[in-house]
Design an enzyme around this catalytic site. Structure first.
Site, PDB file in Angstrom:
ATOM      1  N   CYS A  88      -8.876 -25.575 -53.224  1.00 26.52           N
ATOM      2  CA  CYS A  88      -7.732 -26.187 -52.345  1.00 26.52           C
ATOM      3  C   CYS A  88      -7.336 -27.587 -52.758  1.00 26.52           C
ATOM      4  CB  CYS A  88      -7.976 -25.879 -50.998  1.00 26.52           C
ATOM      5  SG  CYS A  88      -6.442 -26.381 -50.236  1.00 26.52           S
ATOM      6  N   CYS A 170      -6.572 -23.255 -42.173  1.00 26.75           N
ATOM      7  CA  CYS A 170      -6.775 -24.793 -42.850  1.00 26.75           C
ATOM      8  C   CYS A 170      -7.347 -25.674 -41.447  1.00 26.75           C
ATOM      9  CB  CYS A 170      -5.586 -25.080 -43.025  1.00 26.75           C
ATOM     10  SG  CYS A 170      -5.548 -26.909 -43.726  1.00 26.75           S
ATOM     11  N   GLN A 274       5.955 -38.732 -39.009  1.00 22.81           N
ATOM     12  CA  GLN A 274       4.479 -38.865 -39.595  1.00 22.81           C
ATOM     13  C   GLN A 274       3.968 -37.676 -39.343  1.00 22.81           C
ATOM     14  OE1 GLN A 274       3.274 -41.178 -41.406  1.00 22.81           O
ATOM     15  NE2 GLN A 274       4.426 -42.979 -41.025  1.00 22.81           N
ATOM     16  N   ASN A 308      11.354 -44.377 -35.337  1.00 25.85           N
ATOM     17  CA  ASN A 308      10.277 -44.503 -35.014  1.00 25.85           C
ATOM     18  C   ASN A 308       9.465 -45.718 -34.743  1.00 25.85           C
ATOM     19  OD1 ASN A 308       7.589 -42.759 -34.565  1.00 25.85           O
ATOM     20  ND2 ASN A 308       6.883 -43.941 -36.193  1.00 25.85           N
ATOM     21  N   GLU A 324      18.589 -47.769 -42.884  1.00 26.16           N
ATOM     22  CA  GLU A 324      17.953 -46.353 -43.353  1.00 26.16           C
ATOM     23  C   GLU A 324      19.009 -45.935 -44.413  1.00 26.16           C
ATOM     24  OE1 GLU A 324      16.270 -43.067 -44.526  1.00 26.16           O
ATOM     25  OE2 GLU A 324      15.267 -44.272 -43.229  1.00 26.16           O
ATOM     26  N   CYS A 398       2.389 -46.842 -47.235  1.00 29.22           N
ATOM     27  CA  CYS A 398       1.634 -45.592 -47.426  1.00 29.22           C
ATOM     28  C   CYS A 398       1.059 -45.369 -49.076  1.00 29.22           C
ATOM     29  CB  CYS A 398       2.301 -44.415 -47.081  1.00 29.22           C
ATOM     30  SG  CYS A 398       3.996 -44.268 -48.018  1.00 29.22           S
TER      31      CYS A 398
END
Length: 440
Positions: A88, A170, A274, A308, A324, A398
């Site tokens: 996987c 999972c 998130q 957020n 945004e 990120c």
């Protein structure tokens, strides 16, 4: 007679299995080695190991390969806790303990940022961590129909491959979402056209399980109800290729809570949130702690999503201007501000990578800026931010590579790096997110 020499075309190493001795690792915990003066990045290999690996890419200056056999193992190597880890592609680092994963990821990122920025050391703060299993509240599940064998594969893509690895469970998926594999395997064989559904997405929000079935061909009401019957406790939605959602049973608006801030955020199933709720709560709390907002602060929140960070900032600041790029999410952010009784939040749509318009939000003076861009980073936006001369900039990243690039711009513009910490949003993967505070 003139003889022209023609160099023999170089044979590509792609697809060949070679032996590598691993010297170190990079910021994604790929083992680093050399082959004929080329640097080689070996996934699944650790420093100090000797491995056989299959070459996936052979470029002018480097190789990329996937470890296939460990000839000499590192003391850090463990038996993966998941039975599917070898095939996987969802998790890349289950051959290392969670604690050692974090250490290797931070070490690699430290080297990357120092190399890119010229800094000799970084002011690391304690890493944000949470449970390393059952943490994912959102996941995309692949669906493949084998016409020859006339059967479905439901699961995740293989390492460096599009083929689907069929799984029954999972370990990193939220326990609330665990029934999805059995439900899909029950409902899919009832389809008249087995190729109608391409994948599904599961989402946990407010204690409710949502399943979004992506289909490229229309599904009958009977087929839709077949999915609902397979898991009646979940909220089932279909999404056609046009991007339109349709509820197949109860219509519920997804929402999540930031308990420490006593905030509730509603969102559409296709909005970004998130995936790790526990880590997200820690990030919001730390943002407030690091920025130390007061009643006179005016804050600019870039790449604000559905609010957020914006709403929590607004609880302490005088004003928050939230930017945004996706119009629908801008509207949702405004709705969430009203839902939580916050009148000091203003939301606008803007493509922050283009030249900033002469809008009211671009004329205001800001004491603090928070930016939380996607993996591409904030190139272009950081050049605009430094012109605003805020006292502090909190960068949530990120992608360590694009963060290092953007951090260099901030440092060259008169800002210093005050704090930085790793954010282990995706345990057992090669990804480590970052929070960094810059001050003028």
């Amino acid at each position: 007679m003139l003889n022209l020499y023609k160099a023999k075309p170089k044979t590509s190493l792609t697809g060949k299995t070679l032996t590598f001795s691993i010297d170190s690792s990079d910021y994604e915990v790929h083992g680093i080695s050399k082959h004929e003066q080329k640097i080689a990045f070996i996934s699944g290999a650790l420093p100090g190991e000797r491995v056989q690996a299959k070459v996936a890419e052979d470029k002018a200056g480097y190789l990329k390969a996937l470890s296939t056999k460990v000839l000499q193992a590192s003391s850090l190597r463990i038996t993966p806790p998941c039975q599917y880890a070898a095939q996987c592609g969802g998790c890349q680092l289950q051959h290392i303990s969670a604690a050692n994963q974090r250490g290797l990821k931070q070490q690699g990122i430290d080297k990357l940022i120092c190399h890119q920025t010229g800094l000799t050391s970084l002011p690391w703060q304690p890493m944000l961590t949470a449970a390393d299993s059952g943490y994912r509240r959102r996941a995309r599940i692949g669906i493949w129909y084998d016409k020859k064998q006339r059967r479905f594969s439901v699961g995740f893509r293989q390492h460096a491959d599009k083929q689907i690895v069929a799984v029954d469970s999972c370990m990193v998926l939220s326990p609330l979402l665990a029934p999805v594999f059995a439900a899909l395997n029950q409902a899919l064989p009832q389809l008249k056209d087995a190729t109608a559904v391409t994948h599904a997405e599961v989402l946990e929000a407010g204690g409710t399980a949502f399943v979004i079935v992506r289909h490229v061909k229309p599904l009958t009401v009977t087929e839709q109800q077949g999915f609902v019957a397979a898991w009646p406790e979940a909220v089932w939605l279909g999404e056609a290729t046009a991007g339109e959602f349709s509820y197949w049973n109860t219509a519920v608006t997804p929402q999540y809570h930031l308990a420490e801030q006593q905030l509730t955020l509603q969102f559409s199933p296709d909005d970004f949130i998130q995936v790790n709720a526990a880590i997200n709560q820690q990030m919001v709390t730390q943002a407030l702690d690091w920025l130390q907002l007061g009643s006179n602060d005016t804050v600019l929140d870039l790449y604000a999503g559905i609010g957020n960070f914006s709403l929590a900032l607004a609880q302490r600041a005088k004003t928050v201007h939230a930017l945004e790029g996706v119009a629908k999410m801008v509207q949702q952010l405004a709705t969430n501000a009203k839902l939580n009784g916050l009148s000091n939040v203003e939301a606008w749509q803007a493509d922050l990578h283009l030249a900033w318009p002469k809008a009211r939000w671009n004329k205001a003076e800001y004491t603090k800026v928070l930016l939380d861009p996607a993996r591409a980073g904030a190139q272009g936006a950081v050049e605009q931010v430094v012109k605003l001369k805020p006292a502090q900039i909190l960068y949530v990243s990120c992608n360590a590579a694009t963060f290092a690039r953007d951090a260099k711009v901030l440092l060259q513009s008169g800002y210093s790096l005050e704090k930085i910490c790793g954010v282990d949003m995706f345990a057992h993967t090669s990804h480590l997110e970052l929070m960094a505070l810059f001050s003028r």
